[in-house]
Design an enzyme around this catalytic site. Structure first.
Site, PDB file in Angstrom:
ATOM      1  N   GLY A 206      37.309  49.526 -22.884  1.00 50.61           N
ATOM      2  CA  GLY A 206      38.786  50.187 -23.195  1.00 50.61           C
ATOM      3  C   GLY A 206      39.286  51.115 -22.411  1.00 50.61           C
TER       4      GLY A 206
ATOM      5  NE  ARG B 201      36.316  45.271 -27.184  1.00 50.14           N
ATOM      6  CZ  ARG B 201      36.240  46.738 -27.183  1.00 50.14           C
ATOM      7  NH1 ARG B 201      36.495  47.369 -25.930  1.00 50.14           N
ATOM      8  NH2 ARG B 201      36.219  47.434 -28.265  1.00 50.14           N
TER       9      ARG B 201
ATOM     10  NE  ARG C  68      31.196  58.818 -28.302  1.00 45.83           N
ATOM     11  CZ  ARG C  68      31.809  59.950 -28.931  1.00 45.83           C
ATOM     12  NH1 ARG C  68      31.577  59.859 -30.336  1.00 45.83           N
ATOM     13  NH2 ARG C  68      32.591  60.693 -28.519  1.00 45.83           N
TER      14      ARG C  68
ATOM     15  NE  ARG D  78      52.446  49.589 -17.097  1.00 42.31           N
ATOM     16  CZ  ARG D  78      53.438  49.829 -18.167  1.00 42.31           C
ATOM     17  NH1 ARG D  78      53.132  50.318 -19.293  1.00 42.31           N
ATOM     18  NH2 ARG D  78      54.575  49.291 -18.419  1.00 42.31           N
TER      19      ARG D  78
ATOM     20  NE  ARG E 158      32.436  55.652 -20.881  1.00 39.99           N
ATOM     21  CZ  ARG E 158      31.683  55.915 -22.049  1.00 39.99           C
ATOM     22  NH1 ARG E 158      30.576  54.913 -22.358  1.00 39.99           N
ATOM     23  NH2 ARG E 158      31.493  57.140 -22.987  1.00 39.99           N
TER      24      ARG E 158
ATOM     25  CB  SER F 217      32.711  52.371 -29.411  1.00 38.40           C
ATOM     26  OG  SER F 217      33.986  52.397 -29.751  1.00 38.40           O
TER      27      SER F 217
ATOM     28  CG  ASP G 135      33.382  54.661 -36.424  1.00 32.87           C
ATOM     29  OD1 ASP G 135      33.538  54.631 -35.135  1.00 32.87           O
ATOM     30  OD2 ASP G 135      34.125  54.308 -37.369  1.00 32.87           O
TER      31      ASP G 135
HETATM   32  N1  HPA Z   1      38.325  50.776 -36.213  1.00 32.91           N
HETATM   33  C1  HPA Z   1      38.649  49.941 -35.000  1.00 32.91           C
HETATM   34  N2  HPA Z   1      38.057  50.203 -33.857  1.00 32.91           N
HETATM   35  C2  HPA Z   1      37.040  51.046 -33.754  1.00 32.91           C
HETATM   36  C3  HPA Z   1      36.625  51.723 -34.958  1.00 32.91           C
HETATM   37  C4  HPA Z   1      37.125  51.421 -36.265  1.00 32.91           C
HETATM   38  O1  HPA Z   1      36.871  52.061 -37.176  1.00 32.91           O
HETATM   39  N3  HPA Z   1      35.522  52.636 -34.338  1.00 32.91           N
HETATM   40  C5  HPA Z   1      35.478  52.211 -33.343  1.00 32.91           C
HETATM   41  N4  HPA Z   1      36.435  51.473 -32.708  1.00 32.91           N
END
Ligand code: HPA
Length: 242
Positions: A28, A95, A225, A51, A32, A98, A212
């Site tokens: 994303g 892709r 991470r 951009r 990175r 995370s 998370d």
């Molecule tokens: N929501 C959407 N995208 C994410 C999240 C989430 O809780 N955690 C990491 N990417």
């Protein structure tokens, strides 16, 4: 070598003759993408800066591969995917991101592989289908990712994920309802990526490290991470040969 020098430009990608490979990894975050190019690729050429969506082409164990930021959300990731496939000849999009875990027992730092991608987005309505489309990963890429994981002894969780348009949802009952349908995690791009790839005859796969856990509230530290990300990259980069 599979890339071509690209003399044409889109509103979002302007390679100015620099190469783009047939396999493109899409984190994303554009920084990175720079990190991946600096850390894992040899003979790196930067091919995009429009951009600040940085894109690089290099080789990984002798195979040409590109890596470029996708931005966040289905609209951003999907337009880059569309241009890469239709204008620059990309065949495989991976892709590397995370996601949030929706399952109590899928912990932070573990790897989720999106076999399918549910969505609350209306993006797929553009295809005007007489029913609901099921966005799925390329079997070739998924199968080869799993083979790499087995060979390296890495545990993965393969299944459905949710690509949501909503990061801050005021309705806190939503995650549990997707979880009850066996959905493993939530992110914001893969359903769009899968639909664009399918509609354009290309292959796509989304793989994620869990940043998370929405059930337990567990979160990751930046250092840990990085370790989890390294493991995932070592499984994803060989897909350039798949
Ligand atoms: N929501 C959407 N995208 C994410 C999240 C989430 O809780 N955690 C990491 N990417």
């Amino acid at each position: 070598m599979s890339s071509n020098s690209q003399s044409h430009a889109t509103p979002h990608i302007d390679p100015k003759g620099r190469p783009i490979a047939e396999t493109v990894l899409l984190p994303g975050d554009p920084l990175r993408a720079k990190f991946i190019a600096d850390t894992y690729l040899e003979d790196v050429v930067q091919f995009n800066e429009v951009r600040n969506m940085l894109g690089y082409t290099g080789t990984y164990e002798g195979t040409e591969v590109s890596v470029m930021g996708s931005g966040m959300g289905i609209p951003s990731a999907s337009l880059y995917a569309w241009e890469l496939i239709n204008v620059f000849g990309t065949k495989k999009l991976i892709r590397v991101g995370s996601c949030g875990s929706l399952q109590k027992d899928i912990d932070t730092y573990e790897i989720i592989v999106a076999q399918g991608a549910c969505t609350d987005s209306r993006f797929i309505e553009q295809y005007n289908l007489p029913g609901s489309y099921a966005p799925i990963a390329s079997w070739n890429l998924l199968n080869n990712f799993q083979k790499e994981a087995e060979a390296k002894g890495v545990r993965t969780h393969v299944g459905n994920i949710l690509s949501s348009d909503v990061f801050y949802n005021p309705d806190n009952t939503v995650p549990a309802r997707w979880a009850a349908m066996g959905v493993l995690g939530v992110e914001m791009e893969s359903a769009g990526l899968y639909a664009v790839a399918a509609s354009c005859g290309a292959e796509a796969l989304g793989v994620f490290t869990v940043s998370d856990n929405l059930v337990t509230g567990a979160q990751t530290t930046a250092e840990e991470r990085q370790t989890a990300f390294t493991t995932m990259m070592e499984l994803a980069l060989p897909l350039a040969r798949a």
